[in-house]
Design a protein around this motif. Structure first.
Motif, mmCIF file in Angstrom:
data_model
loop_
_atom_site.group_PDB
_atom_site.id
_atom_site.type_symbol
_atom_site.label_atom_id
_atom_site.label_comp_id
_atom_site.label_asym_id
_atom_site.label_seq_id
_atom_site.Cartn_x
_atom_site.Cartn_y
_atom_site.Cartn_z
ATOM 1 N N LEU A 243 0.834 -1.197 0.000
ATOM 2 C CA LEU A 243 0.000 0.000 0.000
ATOM 3 C C LEU A 243 0.877 1.258 0.000
ATOM 4 C CD1 LEU A 243 -2.769 1.337 0.096
ATOM 5 C CD2 LEU A 243 -2.716 1.091 2.595
ATOM 6 N N PHE A 244 1.915 1.262 0.830
ATOM 7 C CA PHE A 244 2.847 2.392 0.895
ATOM 8 C C PHE A 244 3.460 2.668 -0.480
ATOM 9 C CE2 PHE A 244 7.373 3.639 1.502
ATOM 10 C CZ PHE A 244 7.178 4.898 2.035
ATOM 11 N N LYS A 245 3.984 1.633 -1.118
ATOM 12 C CA LYS A 245 4.611 1.799 -2.437
ATOM 13 C C LYS A 245 3.605 2.280 -3.472
ATOM 14 C CE LYS A 245 8.214 -1.518 -1.406
ATOM 15 N NZ LYS A 245 8.747 -2.860 -1.596
ATOM 16 N N SER A 246 2.396 1.746 -3.395
ATOM 17 C CA SER A 246 1.350 2.147 -4.321
ATOM 18 C C SER A 246 0.968 3.614 -4.135
ATOM 19 C CB SER A 246 0.128 1.251 -4.124
ATOM 20 O OG SER A 246 -0.935 1.672 -4.938
ATOM 21 N N LEU A 247 0.794 4.023 -2.882
ATOM 22 C CA LEU A 247 0.399 5.410 -2.607
ATOM 23 C C LEU A 247 1.504 6.400 -2.974
ATOM 24 C CD1 LEU A 247 -1.502 4.952 0.775
ATOM 25 C CD2 LEU A 247 -2.480 5.405 -1.491
ATOM 26 N N VAL A 248 2.756 6.031 -2.719
ATOM 27 C CA VAL A 248 3.862 6.912 -3.103
ATOM 28 C C VAL A 248 3.919 7.048 -4.628
ATOM 29 C CG1 VAL A 248 6.381 7.144 -3.125
ATOM 30 C CG2 VAL A 248 5.211 6.576 -0.996
ATOM 31 N N THR A 249 3.664 5.955 -5.347
ATOM 32 C CA THR A 249 3.646 5.995 -6.815
ATOM 33 C C THR A 249 2.524 6.894 -7.315
ATOM 34 O OG1 THR A 249 4.636 3.799 -6.984
ATOM 35 C CG2 THR A 249 3.432 4.600 -8.914
ATOM 36 N N VAL A 250 1.347 6.782 -6.717
ATOM 37 C CA VAL A 250 0.221 7.636 -7.109
ATOM 38 C C VAL A 250 0.566 9.106 -6.840
ATOM 39 C CG1 VAL A 250 -2.168 8.279 -6.570
ATOM 40 C CG2 VAL A 250 -1.567 5.876 -6.864
ATOM 41 N N ALA A 251 1.152 9.383 -5.670
ATOM 42 C CA ALA A 251 1.525 10.767 -5.336
ATOM 43 C C ALA A 251 2.555 11.306 -6.325
ATOM 44 C CB ALA A 251 2.066 10.831 -3.903
ATOM 45 N N CYS A 252 3.541 10.492 -6.669
ATOM 46 C CA CYS A 252 4.561 10.912 -7.635
ATOM 47 C C CYS A 252 3.925 11.208 -8.991
ATOM 48 C CB CYS A 252 5.624 9.819 -7.760
ATOM 49 S SG CYS A 252 6.953 10.240 -8.895
ATOM 50 N N ASN A 253 3.059 10.325 -9.443
ATOM 51 C CA ASN A 253 2.382 10.551 -10.725
ATOM 52 C C ASN A 253 1.499 11.797 -10.695
ATOM 53 O OD1 ASN A 253 3.555 8.401 -12.103
ATOM 54 N ND2 ASN A 253 1.995 6.969 -11.397
ATOM 55 N N ASN A 254 0.875 12.073 -9.566
ATOM 56 C CA ASN A 254 0.072 13.292 -9.452
ATOM 57 C C ASN A 254 0.934 14.534 -9.639
ATOM 58 O OD1 ASN A 254 -2.238 11.803 -8.933
ATOM 59 N ND2 ASN A 254 -2.141 12.080 -6.721
ATOM 60 N N VAL A 255 2.109 14.534 -9.017
ATOM 61 C CA VAL A 255 3.018 15.673 -9.135
ATOM 62 C C VAL A 255 3.506 15.806 -10.576
ATOM 63 C CG1 VAL A 255 5.269 16.582 -8.419
ATOM 64 C CG2 VAL A 255 3.702 15.643 -6.718
ATOM 65 N N GLU B 67 -10.085 8.308 -10.872
ATOM 66 C CA GLU B 67 -10.038 7.649 -9.571
ATOM 67 C C GLU B 67 -8.631 7.406 -9.087
ATOM 68 O OE1 GLU B 67 -12.397 4.128 -9.379
ATOM 69 O OE2 GLU B 67 -13.984 4.981 -10.601
ATOM 70 N N ALA B 68 -7.641 7.580 -9.961
ATOM 71 C CA ALA B 68 -6.254 7.223 -9.621
ATOM 72 C C ALA B 68 -5.739 7.957 -8.399
ATOM 73 C CB ALA B 68 -5.331 7.480 -10.810
ATOM 74 N N GLY B 69 -6.137 9.204 -8.215
ATOM 75 C CA GLY B 69 -5.628 9.969 -7.090
ATOM 76 C C GLY B 69 -6.510 9.896 -5.850
ATOM 77 N N LYS B 70 -7.643 9.209 -5.947
ATOM 78 C CA LYS B 70 -8.542 9.134 -4.792
ATOM 79 C C LYS B 70 -7.902 8.317 -3.690
ATOM 80 C CE LYS B 70 -12.913 9.843 -7.075
ATOM 81 N NZ LYS B 70 -14.180 9.244 -7.483
ATOM 82 N N ARG B 71 -8.207 8.681 -2.499
ATOM 83 C CA ARG B 71 -7.636 8.028 -1.321
ATOM 84 C C ARG B 71 -8.133 6.587 -1.193
ATOM 85 N NH1 ARG B 71 -8.227 9.590 4.885
ATOM 86 N NH2 ARG B 71 -6.613 8.189 5.569
ATOM 87 N N HIS B 72 -7.174 5.680 -0.885
ATOM 88 C CA HIS B 72 -7.511 4.274 -0.638
ATOM 89 C C HIS B 72 -8.170 4.154 0.718
ATOM 90 C CE1 HIS B 72 -5.215 2.751 -4.010
ATOM 91 N NE2 HIS B 72 -4.311 3.646 -3.705
#
Length: 174
Positions: free
Chosen positions: A125-137, A168-173
């Motif tokens: 989950l951590f790796k996934s969320l960091v990847t989503v945050a990076c892609n958002n930036v 939905e990619a940036g929505k919170r898990h």
């Protein structure tokens, strides 16, 4: 540990990651920033300087300046492209391959430090969320990586939505 904002936490992780890698790879006498060039060239022998620039999200001048000492130190060979005489391809030397093996080991070691008190599920989950945050930036940066104004992914960088629609990619898990 005191409560940190996510930016403070990212800064601390980044800073200590660089320090850890420098300490572990001291015998190779390279900076933490040079490691990105070497890792990419080892994984993609023959990559052009332009493609390296795009992959690392750096301008072409920064890549040329960063690669130059690695060529001088014998880590990278720069060869004129047979397809485009104005372009150069970068290849790792044996010295770079040796460093790459050690760097991969060091990255796995730091990854264990970073995630040591997390369950397997929390690590994913951590790796996934960091990847989503990076892609958002990256998406917010668009073509101009110095200003977060116009949305749109940089060239060659798609969203890692893992099967979810972009909306939905940036929505919170949960």
């Amino acid at each position: 540990m005191e409560d940190h904002s996510y930016l403070t936490s990212f800064s601390i992780i980044h800073r200590f990651s660089i320090l850890y890698h420098i300490k572990e790879l001291k015998k190779f006498k390279i900076s933490g920033h040079q490691m990105g060039y070497i890792m990419c060239v080892c994984k993609q022998p023959g990559i052009s300087q332009e493609a390296l620039s795009s992959y690392l999200r750096l301008n072409k001048g920064a890549v040329a300046k960063g690669v130059r000492p690695l060529i001088e130190e014998g880590y990278i060979r720069r060869v004129q492209s047979s397809r485009d005489r104005r372009a150069y391809e970068l290849y790792p030397t044996e010295k770079a391959q040796d460093l790459h093996v050690e760097a991969e080991r060091t990255m796995r070691s730091f990854d264990r430090i970073l995630t040591q008190n997390m369950t397997d599920e929390e690590q994913q989950l951590f790796k996934s969320l960091v990847t989503v945050a990076c892609n958002n930036v990256l998406e917010a940066a668009g073509e101009d990586r110095h200003e977060l104004t116009q949305p749109g992914p940089p060239p060659g960088c798609g969203r890692a939505s893992r099967g979810r629609p972009a909306s939905e990619a940036g929505k919170r898990h949960r």
